[in-house]
Write an enzyme that holds these catalytic residues in place. Structure first.
Site, short mmCIF file in Angstrom:
data_model
loop_
_atom_site.label_atom_id
_atom_site.label_comp_id
_atom_site.label_asym_id
_atom_site.label_seq_id
_atom_site.Cartn_x
_atom_site.Cartn_y
_atom_site.Cartn_z
N GLU A 86 0.74 -1.20 0.06
CA GLU A 86 0.04 -0.01 0.02
C GLU A 86 0.68 1.18 0.21
OE1 GLU A 86 -3.20 -0.13 2.94
OE2 GLU A 86 -3.30 2.10 2.81
N LYS A 283 -6.89 -1.32 11.69
CA LYS A 283 -6.48 -1.34 10.45
C LYS A 283 -5.08 -0.62 10.19
CE LYS A 283 -5.96 -1.35 5.52
NZ LYS A 283 -5.10 -0.44 4.85
N ASP A 299 4.34 -15.13 11.40
CA ASP A 299 2.94 -15.40 10.81
C ASP A 299 1.93 -14.23 11.04
OD1 ASP A 299 0.66 -16.53 10.74
OD2 ASP A 299 0.92 -18.27 11.74
N HIS A 396 -2.23 10.56 0.11
CA HIS A 396 -2.21 9.29 -0.41
C HIS A 396 -2.36 9.27 -2.04
CE1 HIS A 396 -3.57 5.27 0.97
NE2 HIS A 396 -4.17 5.36 -0.21
C1 MEV Z 1 -5.22 3.07 5.35
O1 MEV Z 1 -4.93 2.11 5.02
C2 MEV Z 1 -5.57 3.35 6.81
C3 MEV Z 1 -6.30 4.32 7.45
O2 MEV Z 1 -7.54 4.37 7.07
C4 MEV Z 1 -6.31 4.25 8.94
C5 MEV Z 1 -7.14 5.31 9.75
O3 MEV Z 1 -8.28 5.37 9.31
O4 MEV Z 1 -6.75 5.36 10.99
C6 MEV Z 1 -5.95 5.49 7.10
#
Ligand code: MEV
Length: 439
Positions: A86, A283, A299, A396
């Site tokens: 990513e 995430k 793992d 991004h």
């Molecule tokens: C994107 O890969 C991760 C985010 O969505 C994490 C978050 O929202 O805290 C930017």
């Protein structure tokens, strides 16, 4: 209709597998052959090692291997290897690492390193009789696994506790041994599973032959013996902290630093209380964690499964990190279970995993727990900082622009020009194509 089933696929050699796949699923596409063989490693011995990690392998699936430098953790500076597909994750980690450098860097401590395993079985005897036999059985279980535990004990690990429980809601005759282990620098899966399987054999033999048992107590059936990936006591804490005054200097901004910190803390509160936000928040933490877990040959499925269960330990899925502002001090902290290894398994076999560990200075499992937790925290800090200020899309899309341009076949000169052109404009696939068409 074409029959796409096959018996004995695994017995075919690699080229035969590719031929079969092409003729049955790829319309004999010649590119498929070139693509798959193009990613074979030129060193045959190395390719054999890679093939050995899995089955029915046709090729390799490369992912970027990058470095996030400048991670000051407990006074040591690390360059952290990250494997991730990513865009902007490594950049965000590196930027957060640099941000915290003048503020004392990151801090981390291992809270505990207990691993767990379970033996699930049915036994026809009563709880009272089991209680009566258990002290003897515990000794017997330890004795009959000595051949497995001696080496681990010499390294400072081994079996810690053997506990048992019954769960009548599962079955009236269901029993369980819950066994805790210290596995030192290894993740310990093979060790734990071997010990548990031997426990099963020992209990079965005992039930079949022990003279003290009544006739109706001889039925003991092992259901399964397997480690638990839920290791809430294999826990590490990472944190950053600084005064609001120091934060103001670090942010290089005229904006109200108190407002930024409060907004940041509020964003964390949202993730503590709202599961929809918590999953995305966590995430973001795993963007960092998984990347280092992968780079070091650990793992990631086990790490993810465990930490998500931990995030929901009180019955609601919550943020793994929290933020406080007390007495003018900002503190941002992550607590996460991480069952990792730095010896054995893929860490030893994958040449790039070995290199990652070398880059990190051959860390112990405890040190790696701290490095990985810190990377997760840094990633979370970077994401929240963007989210509560500029939003993430600006950064991004800047990173994404490069991918789009490469995909559209742009030359290095066009990429350089496009970066200037899009610094003030919204990036999109169409906009990038139009830009290239005008060149
Ligand atoms: C994107 O890969 C991760 C985010 O969505 C994490 C978050 O929202 O805290 C930017």
């Amino acid at each position: 209709m074409q029959d796409n089933r096959i018996a004995g696929f695994s017995k075919l050699n690699k080229q035969e597998k590719i031929d079969w796949l092409r003729s049955h699923f790829l319309g004999n596409d010649p590119n498929a052959q070139a693509l798959l063989t193009g990613f074979w490693h030129r060193d045959e011995a190395l390719q054999n090692i890679l093939d050995g990690f899995s089955e029915n392998t046709l090729s390799n699936f490369p992912l970027p291997f990058g470095i996030a430098p400048n991670f000051d953790i407990n006074g040591t500076t690390y360059a952290v290897p990250m494997v991730i597909e990513e865009s902007s994750v490594v950049a965000a980690a590196a930027s957060a690492a640099k941000f915290w450098q003048p503020l004392g860097g990151f801090h981390a401590e291992v809270i505990d390193t207990v691993k767990l395993g379970q033996l699930h079985f049915r036994w026809s005897g009563s709880t009272a009789r089991w209680e009566q036999f258990f002290p003897y059985l515990e000794q017997l279980l330890r004795l009959e696994t000595t051949y497995l535990t001696t080496n681990m004990e010499a390294r400072g690990g081994g079996i810690l506790r053997i506990e048992w429980c019954r769960k009548p809601e599962i079955a009236a005759d269901y029993y369980q041994l819950l066994v805790s282990f210290e596995t030192c620098d290894s993740m310990g899966a093979n060790f734990i599973n071997s010990v548990l399987e031997q426990f099963g054999v020992t209990l079965r033999d005992w039930a079949a032959t022990a003279p003290e048992l009544l006739h109706n107590e001889r039925s003991l059936e092992v259901i399964m013996a397997i480690l638990s990936n839920y290791t809430p006591d294999c826990l590490v804490r990472a944190w950053v902290t600084c005064s609001l005054t120091d934060m103001e200097k670090a942010l290089h901004t005229a904006d109200n630093v108190r407002h930024f910190c409060q907004k940041f803390a509020l964003a964390t509160q949202v993730a503590i209380h709202d599961p929809y936000r918590a999953v995305t928040h966590n995430k973001g933490i795993f963007n960092g964690i998984d990347a280092v877990v992968l780079a070091t040959g650990n793992d990631f499925r086990a790490i993810e499964a465990c930490a998500h269960a931990y995030a929901a330990r009180d019955g609601q899925y919550r943020s793994l990190s929290r933020c406080t502002i007390e007495n003018e001090i900002f503190r941002f902290e992550l607590e996460i279970p991480l069952a990792l290894g730095t010896v054995g398994g893929l860490t030893k076999l994958h040449p790039l995993a070995q290199l990652s560990l070398q880059i990190l200075g051959q860390p112990s499992a405890r040190e790696l727990m701290q490095i990985i937790a810190v990377t997760g925290l840094a990633q979370n800090f970077g994401a929240l900082r963007s989210l509560v200020t500029t939003g993430i899309q600006a950064g991004h899309m800047k990173m994404h622009l490069q991918n789009i341009l490469i995909h559209l076949g742009a030359s290095p000169a066009q990429i350089a020009e496009a970066k200037v052109y899009f610094s003030e404009r919204t990036v999109s696939f169409t906009a990038a194509r139009e830009f290239l068409a005008q060149q």
